[in-house]
Write an enzyme that holds these catalytic residues in place. Sequence first.
Site, PDB file in Angstrom:
ATOM      1  N   LYS A   1      22.088  71.274 -96.313  1.00  0.00           N
ATOM      2  CA  LYS A   1      23.533  71.550 -96.277  1.00  0.00           C
ATOM      3  C   LYS A   1      24.312  70.620 -95.349  1.00  0.00           C
ATOM      4  CE  LYS A   1      23.117  76.297 -97.726  1.00  0.00           C
ATOM      5  NZ  LYS A   1      23.505  77.681 -97.506  1.00  0.00           N
TER       6      LYS A   1
ATOM      7  N   ASP B   1      29.762  79.562 -98.769  1.00  0.00           N
ATOM      8  CA  ASP B   1      28.951  80.535 -98.014  1.00  0.00           C
ATOM      9  C   ASP B   1      29.816  81.461 -97.162  1.00  0.00           C
ATOM     10  OD1 ASP B   1      26.376  79.924 -98.872  1.00  0.00           O
ATOM     11  OD2 ASP B   1      26.060  78.411 -97.314  1.00  0.00           O
TER      12      ASP B   1
END
Length: 296
Positions: free
Chosen positions: A83, A119
Amino acid sequence: MKEVYSLADLRDWPNEAPPLRLAVFGDPIAHSASPPMHNAALAECGIDARYARLHIRAEELAEAFRLLPRRDFIGVNCTIPHKFAALALMDRLDDHARRIGVVNTVVVEGDKIAGYNTDGPGLVRAVRAELGADLRDLRVMILGAGGGAGRAIAMQCAFEKCPRIVLINRTLEKLGPLVRELEAFFPADCIAMDEFNALEAHLSQIDLIINCTSLGMKPGEASPIPAELLSARHLIYDTIYTAARTPLLLAGDAVGARGANGLTMLLHQGALAFEIWFQRAAPIDVMRQALLDATR
Ligand code: NAP
């Protein structure tokens, strides 16, 4: 059709039907429940495409991203450990992803790729759905705040103006840059950072504990917080979804603390990614059912 594809497959992408045009990149990746969730959504919406797992190692990530436009991909998700690295490999960054500094959703735009992050917003929806509380009202402790999910959630807590944020990480040095960024728009006296062995001192001033470490994914791992340090008034959200009751949730159960695993965050971050890829509402009930079936 394989359960897990590799970079070698991406170089010579299989001609399968429905065509493989979405994927999740990770290492490890075999556990990912994103494919059943997204494939159910694609089928429900009558979209002729399929979502696959791609085992991509750190050193393969740049090449894998560059291949996406040539393989007619719509987009991908990134998970452990990609990420952060994904951020520097994008041609364009959405403002939210740039501010958070973490990419979990990639969109192919012609011969370029753009990075987004779903997220944090996914976690906000999950906490409301599972624990009946709004993140903005809660004093939050984030375990594993130095990781990709932890950082995204810490930034989201600051955007939501949570009354207190306590960041915990095994490697404390990783938290320095994050704290400095948070202090640019969040009151410094409402942020604390510490190591696991010092978290007890903070727990009396915490409403919600969020586990963003991978501790609990492997069988036999201990809870990142022992039950004797928890109390019934704590809310617990464990971002791990590979177990219904993770070691942290079991520790909470032992003292009567309410908690939920990461399935709803996976659902909502996935629904938001679907909306970015297709510019239409995600079939959330179908996605939820597919996730429940896949993880049962
Ligand atoms: P990551 O960037 O690799 O971060 C891993 C984090 O876990 C780091 O803070 C790391 O600490 C910590 N950690 C690893 N092993 C540890 C140990 N033995 N003791 C203490 N801390 C440890 O991974 P990520 O992408 O953020 O993912 C982390 C977790 O979040 C995974 O379990 C993943 O499944 C979950 N997640 C769930 C969702 C969802 O939708 N439900 C979404 C994203 C992530 P150091 O910094 O010290 O290495």
